[in-house]
Design a protein around this motif. Structure first.
Motif, PDB file in Angstrom:
ATOM      1  N   GLY A  10      39.319  38.033  41.908  1.00  0.00           N
ATOM      2  CA  GLY A  10      38.506  37.686  40.681  1.00  0.00           C
ATOM      3  C   GLY A  10      37.969  36.078  40.865  1.00  0.00           C
ATOM      4  N   TYR A  11      37.246  35.417  39.738  1.00  0.00           N
ATOM      5  CA  TYR A  11      36.562  34.359  39.848  1.00  0.00           C
ATOM      6  C   TYR A  11      37.546  33.123  40.708  1.00  0.00           C
ATOM      7  N   ILE A  12      38.251  32.833  40.043  1.00  0.00           N
ATOM      8  CA  ILE A  12      39.161  31.706  40.272  1.00  0.00           C
ATOM      9  C   ILE A  12      39.878  31.903  41.493  1.00  0.00           C
ATOM     10  N   GLY A  13      40.623  33.219  41.623  1.00  0.00           N
ATOM     11  CA  GLY A  13      41.349  33.117  42.657  1.00  0.00           C
ATOM     12  C   GLY A  13      40.663  33.475  44.032  1.00  0.00           C
ATOM     13  N   LEU A  30      46.442  40.294  46.060  1.00  0.00           N
ATOM     14  CA  LEU A  30      47.059  41.696  45.303  1.00  0.00           C
ATOM     15  C   LEU A  30      46.272  41.479  44.141  1.00  0.00           C
ATOM     16  N   ASP A  31      45.388  42.563  44.113  1.00  0.00           N
ATOM     17  CA  ASP A  31      44.497  42.828  42.888  1.00  0.00           C
ATOM     18  C   ASP A  31      44.108  44.045  42.725  1.00  0.00           C
ATOM     19  N   ASN A  32      44.112  44.501  41.375  1.00  0.00           N
ATOM     20  CA  ASN A  32      43.781  45.850  40.683  1.00  0.00           C
ATOM     21  C   ASN A  32      42.177  46.091  40.470  1.00  0.00           C
ATOM     22  N   LEU A  33      41.536  45.196  40.668  1.00  0.00           N
ATOM     23  CA  LEU A  33      40.148  45.259  40.613  1.00  0.00           C
ATOM     24  C   LEU A  33      39.746  45.637  39.276  1.00  0.00           C
ATOM     25  N   THR A  34      40.349  45.462  38.229  1.00  0.00           N
ATOM     26  CA  THR A  34      39.854  45.740  37.046  1.00  0.00           C
ATOM     27  C   THR A  34      38.636  44.732  36.531  1.00  0.00           C
ATOM     28  N   SER A  35      38.787  43.443  36.740  1.00  0.00           N
ATOM     29  CA  SER A  35      37.375  42.691  36.567  1.00  0.00           C
ATOM     30  C   SER A  35      37.075  41.887  37.967  1.00  0.00           C
ATOM     31  N   GLY A  36      37.744  41.985  39.061  1.00  0.00           N
ATOM     32  CA  GLY A  36      37.584  41.476  40.130  1.00  0.00           C
ATOM     33  C   GLY A  36      36.581  42.281  41.101  1.00  0.00           C
ATOM     34  N   HIS A  72      49.740  32.717  40.803  1.00  0.00           N
ATOM     35  CA  HIS A  72      49.560  34.110  40.000  1.00  0.00           C
ATOM     36  C   HIS A  72      48.480  33.811  38.977  1.00  0.00           C
ATOM     37  N   PHE A  73      47.119  34.384  39.521  1.00  0.00           N
ATOM     38  CA  PHE A  73      45.870  34.272  38.692  1.00  0.00           C
ATOM     39  C   PHE A  73      45.594  35.600  37.988  1.00  0.00           C
ATOM     40  N   ALA A  74      46.193  36.701  38.321  1.00  0.00           N
ATOM     41  CA  ALA A  74      46.032  38.135  37.617  1.00  0.00           C
ATOM     42  C   ALA A  74      46.203  37.954  36.323  1.00  0.00           C
ATOM     43  N   GLU A  91      50.338  43.234  26.896  1.00  0.00           N
ATOM     44  CA  GLU A  91      50.868  44.171  27.922  1.00  0.00           C
ATOM     45  C   GLU A  91      50.467  43.531  29.573  1.00  0.00           C
ATOM     46  N   ASN A  92      49.120  43.345  29.543  1.00  0.00           N
ATOM     47  CA  ASN A  92      48.810  42.960  31.062  1.00  0.00           C
ATOM     48  C   ASN A  92      49.049  41.411  31.460  1.00  0.00           C
ATOM     49  N   ASN A  93      48.933  40.589  30.490  1.00  0.00           N
ATOM     50  CA  ASN A  93      49.453  39.164  30.733  1.00  0.00           C
ATOM     51  C   ASN A  93      51.038  38.955  30.485  1.00  0.00           C
ATOM     52  N   PRO A 140      45.080  35.974  20.503  1.00  0.00           N
ATOM     53  CA  PRO A 140      46.189  36.560  21.351  1.00  0.00           C
ATOM     54  C   PRO A 140      46.056  36.502  22.764  1.00  0.00           C
ATOM     55  N   TYR A 141      44.956  35.970  23.067  1.00  0.00           N
ATOM     56  CA  TYR A 141      44.745  35.675  24.776  1.00  0.00           C
ATOM     57  C   TYR A 141      45.636  34.332  24.829  1.00  0.00           C
ATOM     58  N   GLY A 142      45.586  33.377  23.991  1.00  0.00           N
ATOM     59  CA  GLY A 142      46.446  32.082  24.490  1.00  0.00           C
ATOM     60  C   GLY A 142      47.787  32.421  24.066  1.00  0.00           C
ATOM     61  N   SER A 144      49.303  35.005  24.704  1.00  0.00           N
ATOM     62  CA  SER A 144      49.748  36.002  25.802  1.00  0.00           C
ATOM     63  C   SER A 144      50.139  34.919  27.014  1.00  0.00           C
ATOM     64  N   LYS A 145      49.253  33.887  27.016  1.00  0.00           N
ATOM     65  CA  LYS A 145      49.342  33.072  28.205  1.00  0.00           C
ATOM     66  C   LYS A 145      50.777  32.119  27.766  1.00  0.00           C
ATOM     67  N   LEU A 146      50.835  31.875  26.472  1.00  0.00           N
ATOM     68  CA  LEU A 146      52.117  30.892  26.353  1.00  0.00           C
ATOM     69  C   LEU A 146      53.351  31.787  26.605  1.00  0.00           C
TER      70      LEU A 146
HETATM   71  N1  NAD Z   1      37.946  31.218  33.707  1.00  0.00           N
HETATM   72  C1  NAD Z   1      38.589  30.366  32.914  1.00  0.00           C
HETATM   73  O1  NAD Z   1      37.603  29.626  32.384  1.00  0.00           O
HETATM   74  C2  NAD Z   1      39.875  30.231  32.678  1.00  0.00           C
HETATM   75  C3  NAD Z   1      40.454  29.276  31.938  1.00  0.00           C
HETATM   76  C4  NAD Z   1      41.514  29.145  31.619  1.00  0.00           C
HETATM   77  C5  NAD Z   1      42.604  30.002  32.265  1.00  0.00           C
HETATM   78  N2  NAD Z   1      42.131  30.914  32.982  1.00  0.00           N
HETATM   79  C6  NAD Z   1      43.105  31.998  33.969  1.00  0.00           C
HETATM   80  O2  NAD Z   1      42.706  31.930  35.283  1.00  0.00           O
HETATM   81  C7  NAD Z   1      43.023  33.445  35.630  1.00  0.00           C
HETATM   82  C8  NAD Z   1      41.914  33.792  36.647  1.00  0.00           C
HETATM   83  O3  NAD Z   1      40.851  33.743  35.542  1.00  0.00           O
HETATM   84  P1  NAD Z   1      39.335  34.523  36.224  1.00  0.00           P
HETATM   85  O4  NAD Z   1      38.506  33.486  35.360  1.00  0.00           O
HETATM   86  O5  NAD Z   1      39.193  34.283  37.683  1.00  0.00           O
HETATM   87  O6  NAD Z   1      39.226  35.890  35.753  1.00  0.00           O
HETATM   88  P2  NAD Z   1      38.915  37.253  36.565  1.00  0.00           P
HETATM   89  O7  NAD Z   1      39.133  38.274  35.594  1.00  0.00           O
HETATM   90  O8  NAD Z   1      37.660  36.800  37.288  1.00  0.00           O
HETATM   91  O9  NAD Z   1      40.163  37.265  37.489  1.00  0.00           O
HETATM   92  C9  NAD Z   1      41.317  37.943  37.316  1.00  0.00           C
HETATM   93  C10 NAD Z   1      41.680  38.971  38.247  1.00  0.00           C
HETATM   94  O10 NAD Z   1      42.849  39.732  38.172  1.00  0.00           O
HETATM   95  C11 NAD Z   1      42.794  40.991  38.389  1.00  0.00           C
HETATM   96  N3  NAD Z   1      43.658  41.530  37.597  1.00  0.00           N
HETATM   97  C12 NAD Z   1      43.816  41.803  36.124  1.00  0.00           C
HETATM   98  N4  NAD Z   1      44.977  42.291  35.787  1.00  0.00           N
HETATM   99  C13 NAD Z   1      45.825  42.585  37.136  1.00  0.00           C
HETATM  100  C14 NAD Z   1      46.942  43.275  37.273  1.00  0.00           C
HETATM  101  N5  NAD Z   1      47.739  43.648  36.231  1.00  0.00           N
HETATM  102  N6  NAD Z   1      47.367  43.480  38.425  1.00  0.00           N
HETATM  103  C15 NAD Z   1      46.608  42.980  39.602  1.00  0.00           C
HETATM  104  N7  NAD Z   1      45.274  42.612  39.497  1.00  0.00           N
HETATM  105  C16 NAD Z   1      45.070  42.204  38.241  1.00  0.00           C
HETATM  106  C17 NAD Z   1      41.385  41.280  38.073  1.00  0.00           C
HETATM  107  O11 NAD Z   1      40.939  42.512  38.851  1.00  0.00           O
HETATM  108  C18 NAD Z   1      40.476  40.114  38.626  1.00  0.00           C
HETATM  109  O12 NAD Z   1      40.293  40.026  39.827  1.00  0.00           O
HETATM  110  C19 NAD Z   1      43.501  33.925  34.531  1.00  0.00           C
HETATM  111  O13 NAD Z   1      45.114  33.954  34.507  1.00  0.00           O
HETATM  112  C20 NAD Z   1      42.926  33.274  33.398  1.00  0.00           C
HETATM  113  O14 NAD Z   1      43.723  33.508  32.227  1.00  0.00           O
HETATM  114  C21 NAD Z   1      40.736  31.089  33.280  1.00  0.00           C
END
Ligand code: NAD
Length: 330
Positions: A10-13, A30-36, A72-74, A91-93, A140-142, A144-146
């Motif tokens: 994903g973006y940050i990971g 480890l990434d399931n490629l749902t958004s990566g 853990h970024f997923a 569920e996912n978070n 719900p996003y916030g 789920s992260k809390l």
């Molecule tokens: N982008 C932001 O501004 C921001 C701000 C605050 C927090 N975050 C947190 O940073 C993290 C990364 O965000 P991002 O912007 O890179 O998002 P992103 O969607 O680009 O990356 C998330 C990655 O996780 C993978 N993924 C999702 N669910 C998964 C699962 N169950 N198992 C394996 N892989 C899974 C996706 O395929 C994706 O590659 C997230 O946890 C997000 O909550 C991001």
């Protein structure tokens, strides 16, 4: 050191992977490629496609690799989507983090870095938000992260697993060498959306409310360059490697920029005057979200190097242009 990065496609990971590899470490993603996308996975990282809740797969990763730390970024990351589909976020978070962290507490790994968010905080109408500010998410996003934060804190208690929770503000920009950047075309981050207008992938930008109690009436956010965010993660890993205690820190610049200011900046930098449309407020949007990152700076000596909105926008713009040229879209 070998580090497991969940969500590393994903973006940050992916930026975390680049930085760790640049510094001579080994990386397993480890990434399931749902958004990566595999397109931003560095070629010298080990990539495993799968879900963090597949504990047989996670076990096999730990069997095959000597993992010293887990970052853990997923997760699912879109606030508006979480309002429409809260189940997916819990569920996912939350649920999958519960399973994953429970596994980690029983493994040999002793260091966990977790991506949290400013969305865990209660709205603060003026001033900066420090780590001691009340947590009371408005979507719900916030939430789920809390829940993930609480799970990590409670499950780690009485175990050898130390954690470092980082609460990000608005992450933007791309790797200076353009090796990675935002890959999710469904991302609705403001700067990405403005650039999509510049590149004619999008017709206009909707501005959600001009009646906020801010200087120009639009919402104010704290934009942090993704590479500065990652340098904070490296310090967090270093702290835990040296045997430091669990902690929670904000990562932002402490500078507020309004939605209108960002739109204006993107227009100036790109020299394209795209269309904007003022629409009503979006539910769950706070008027102002600006970080107090003093703790990360003073306690961990975090020194941001790209604290400049023009650099953030320019790297994001160049990345999106490169994606178009290389037909790189996920
Ligand atoms: N982008 C932001 O501004 C921001 C701000 C605050 C927090 N975050 C947190 O940073 C993290 C990364 O965000 P991002 O912007 O890179 O998002 P992103 O969607 O680009 O990356 C998330 C990655 O996780 C993978 N993924 C999702 N669910 C998964 C699962 N169950 N198992 C394996 N892989 C899974 C996706 O395929 C994706 O590659 C997230 O946890 C997000 O909550 C991001």
């Amino acid at each position: 050191m070998k580090v497991l990065i969940t969500g590393g496609a994903g973006y940050i990971g992916s930026h975390m992977a680049l930085e760790l590899l640049d510094q001579g470490n080994d990386v397993v993603i480890l990434d399931n490629l749902t958004s990566g996308s595999k397109k931003i996975v560095p070629s010298n990282a080990t990539f495993i496609e799968g879900d963090i809740s597949n504990l047989n797969l996670v076990q096999s990763i730990f069997d095959d690799h000597d993992i010293e730390a887990v970052t853990h970024f997923a997760g699912s990351v879109k606030v508006e989507d979480s309002v429409k589909n809260p189940f997916k976020y819990y569920e996912n978070n939350s649920f999958k983090t519960l399973k994953f962290v429970d596994f980690l507490t029983k493994s040999n790994v002793k260091k966990l870095i977790f991506s949290s968010t400013a969305a865990v905080y209660e709205e603060k109408k003026s001033g900066l938000i420090s780590e001691s500010h009340t947590c009371n998410p408005s979507n719900p996003y916030g939430q789920s992260k809390l829940m993930c934060e609480n799970i990590i804190r409670d499950l780690c208690k009485g175990t050898n697993l130390k954690f470092f929770i980082l609460r990000y503000f608005n992450v933007a920009g791309a790797d200076i060498q353009l090796r990675s950047g935002q890959i999710d075309e469904n991302s609705n981050h403001l700067i990405k959306a403005c650039i999509d207008c510049v590149l004619e992938k999008r017709k206009l930008i909707e501005i959600y409310g001009l009646d906020y109690d801010t200087d120009d009436g639009s919402c104010v956010r704290d934009f942090i360059h993704v590479s500065d965010l990652i340098s904070g993660h490296l310090l967090a890993v270093e702290h835990l490697v040296k045997g430091g205690d669990s902690d929670i820190c904000n990562l932002g610049y402490g500078k507020g920029l309004s939605v209108l200011e960002i739109v204006d900046k993107v227009k100036k930098i790109s020299k394209i005057n795209f269309t904007t449309k003022i629409v009503g407020r979006r539910s769950g949007d706070a008027s102002r979200v600006v970080a107090d990152s003093n703790k990360m700076m003073t306690k961990y000596n975090w020194k941001p190097k790209l604290d400049d909105i023009d650099t953030i926008i320019l790297t994001a713009l160049n990345w999106e242009k490169q994606k178009l040229k290389k037909n790189y879209e996920a």
